[in-house]
Design a protein around this motif. Structure first.
Motif, PDB file in Angstrom:
ATOM      1  N   ASN A 164       0.817  -1.206   0.000  1.00  0.00           N
ATOM      2  CA  ASN A 164       0.000   0.000   0.000  1.00  0.00           C
ATOM      3  C   ASN A 164       0.854   1.260   0.000  1.00  0.00           C
ATOM      4  OD1 ASN A 164      -2.570  -1.327   0.159  1.00  0.00           O
ATOM      5  ND2 ASN A 164      -2.130  -1.774   2.303  1.00  0.00           N
ATOM      6  N   PHE A 165       0.436   2.238  -0.800  1.00  0.00           N
ATOM      7  CA  PHE A 165       1.156   3.505  -0.904  1.00  0.00           C
ATOM      8  C   PHE A 165       0.177   4.667  -0.774  1.00  0.00           C
ATOM      9  CE2 PHE A 165       3.764   0.408  -3.098  1.00  0.00           C
ATOM     10  CZ  PHE A 165       5.017   0.681  -2.590  1.00  0.00           C
ATOM     11  N   LEU A 166       0.639   5.698  -0.120  1.00  0.00           N
ATOM     12  CA  LEU A 166      -0.114   6.946   0.001  1.00  0.00           C
ATOM     13  C   LEU A 166       0.589   7.968  -0.877  1.00  0.00           C
ATOM     14  CD1 LEU A 166      -2.175   8.885   1.247  1.00  0.00           C
ATOM     15  CD2 LEU A 166      -0.629   9.125   3.218  1.00  0.00           C
ATOM     16  N   ILE A 167      -0.095   8.442  -1.908  1.00  0.00           N
ATOM     17  CA  ILE A 167       0.508   9.308  -2.910  1.00  0.00           C
ATOM     18  C   ILE A 167       0.266  10.780  -2.576  1.00  0.00           C
ATOM     19  CG2 ILE A 167       0.531   9.936  -5.356  1.00  0.00           C
ATOM     20  CD1 ILE A 167      -0.476   7.126  -5.986  1.00  0.00           C
ATOM     21  N   ASN A 168       1.350  11.528  -2.459  1.00  0.00           N
ATOM     22  CA  ASN A 168       1.268  12.972  -2.303  1.00  0.00           C
ATOM     23  C   ASN A 168       1.396  13.602  -3.683  1.00  0.00           C
ATOM     24  OD1 ASN A 168       1.413  15.655  -1.623  1.00  0.00           O
ATOM     25  ND2 ASN A 168       3.361  15.512  -0.532  1.00  0.00           N
ATOM     26  N   ILE A 169       0.327  14.202  -4.167  1.00  0.00           N
ATOM     27  CA  ILE A 169       0.315  14.807  -5.494  1.00  0.00           C
ATOM     28  C   ILE A 169       0.864  16.227  -5.361  1.00  0.00           C
ATOM     29  CG2 ILE A 169      -1.098  15.376  -7.500  1.00  0.00           C
ATOM     30  CD1 ILE A 169      -3.193  13.406  -6.320  1.00  0.00           C
ATOM     31  N   LYS A 170       2.084  16.425  -5.821  1.00  0.00           N
ATOM     32  CA  LYS A 170       2.752  17.702  -5.598  1.00  0.00           C
ATOM     33  C   LYS A 170       2.174  18.824  -6.465  1.00  0.00           C
ATOM     34  CE  LYS A 170       5.844  17.854  -3.150  1.00  0.00           C
ATOM     35  NZ  LYS A 170       5.977  17.972  -1.682  1.00  0.00           N
ATOM     36  N   GLY A 171       1.750  18.498  -7.664  1.00  0.00           N
ATOM     37  CA  GLY A 171       1.142  19.516  -8.512  1.00  0.00           C
ATOM     38  C   GLY A 171      -0.264  19.837  -8.027  1.00  0.00           C
ATOM     39  N   GLY A 172      -0.649  21.102  -8.060  1.00  0.00           N
ATOM     40  CA  GLY A 172      -1.945  21.488  -7.525  1.00  0.00           C
ATOM     41  C   GLY A 172      -3.020  21.706  -8.555  1.00  0.00           C
TER      42      GLY A 172
END
Length: 331
Positions: A164-172
């Motif tokens: 399992n991975f938690l993705i931080n989407i850097k682009g807004g």
């Protein structure tokens, strides 16, 4: 009249107490979920740290060889007991998603410019350990050791099937969220619901595209916390608290109605995960993950929420022992 007011007040107080009595909550099985922030990585001095300051030049003397957001650091995190590894992604000009924390390349690599304005083929040539120094630039212990170690998001999922991975989407941008959704679907990378966070625009967009996703943003977390503090006494769970993350600072638990069992039960029923962080009033940003094992000693043996962990290599083994042994002793 005063007598009836007092009786009514007492009855109301008793009702609120019973509604939020943790000891009356259903005892559900489970264990804490450990979320390893950036995998196993080089931690750094946060004193007087600005929002856009380079952290690679602030690292402490290395105690291990791992660099954040690499396949090796993710493997080490899982080996240390992580249930979920948090990672950061940027879209690239050639249709990929690069797993890399920084908005620009200048801090950690020998490259320059905005990360998302480059092709993955170029990013793969960079040395992601180039800029690390613990002594003000006298030595660079990871220089030359990080060439080609920036992975794509697909490489991460292919290398860790079932994890399992938690993705931080850097682009807004909304288009970034849509691109990520297509990327995951076309390459068939997910075996379960998406877990991701970013700004509020990307959260809302992904919620529309993936109703079953587990999503949160800084705004949703703030709204959840403040509204629950005001209304949680009634058992009500605000919409902002549903299907996402609920932050439980380690010094605020007394203020969370129903803590711990009733509170966690409510959030689980709302599809959310309770995440314990460390609150430091004098620290940049106020709240950070767990760095030291003793920072989780206040949690009960049967705690089954999540822990946002910065040093999974030390906190992971301690948490496994603490919650396993203490839970056994309480039986």
């Amino acid at each position: 009249m005063r007598k009836y007011v007092l009786l009514g007040t007492a009855a109301f107080a008793i009702a609120v107490y019973l509604t939020n009595a943790s000891w009356l909550a259903e005892k559900r099985p489970g264990k804490p979920t450990l979320i390893a922030h950036r995998g196993v990585y080089q931690t750094y001095n946060r004193e007087n740290l600005g929002r856009d300051d380079c952290t690679a030049i602030r690292v402490y003397q290395p105690q291990h060889q791992y660099l954040e957001n690499t396949l090796a650091s993710m493997q080490a995190a899982f080996d240390a007991g992580a249930d979920i590894v948090e990672l950061d992604v940027h879209s690239t000009t050639d249709g990929e998603f690069a797993v890399f924390h920084d908005w620009t390349l200048d801090c950690r690599t020998e490259g320059s410019g905005v990360t998302r304005e480059h092709a993955m083929s170029y990013l793969k040539t960079l040395d992601i350990g180039y800029g690390y120094t613990a002594d003000g630039g006298q030595t660079f212990p990871f220089r030359g050791k990080g060439v080609g170690l920036m992975p794509t998001l697909e490489e991460v999922y292919r290398n860790f099937p079932g994890k399992n991975f938690l993705i931080n989407i850097k682009g807004g941008h909304v288009k970034e969220a849509k691109k990520l959704d297509r990327y995951l679907r076309e390459r068939e990378l997910l075996s379960g619901p998406l877990m991701a966070y970013g700004n509020e625009k990307t959260r809302v967009t992904l919620r529309e595209l993936r109703p079953d996703a587990w999503l949160f943003s800084r705004d949703s977390v703030k709204q959840c916390t403040y509204r629950y503090l005001i209304l949680g006494w009634s058992g009500y769970v605000p919409e902002a608290c549903r299907n996402g993350a609920v932050i439980a600072p380690n010094t605020w638990h007394w203020a969370l109605w129903g803590w711990p069992d009733r509170f966690i039960q409510r959030m689980e029923d709302a599809g959310s995960m309770v995440m314990v962080l460390d609150f430091r009033a004098r620290s940049p940003g106020g709240m950070h993950g767990i760095y030291k094992p003793e920072q989780i000693d206040f949690l009960p043996a049967d705690y089954r929420g999540a822990l946002w962990v910065e040093k999974i290599e030390t906190v992971g083994p301690y948490a496994n022992t603490k919650f396993t042994s203490e839970a056994t002793e309480s039986l």
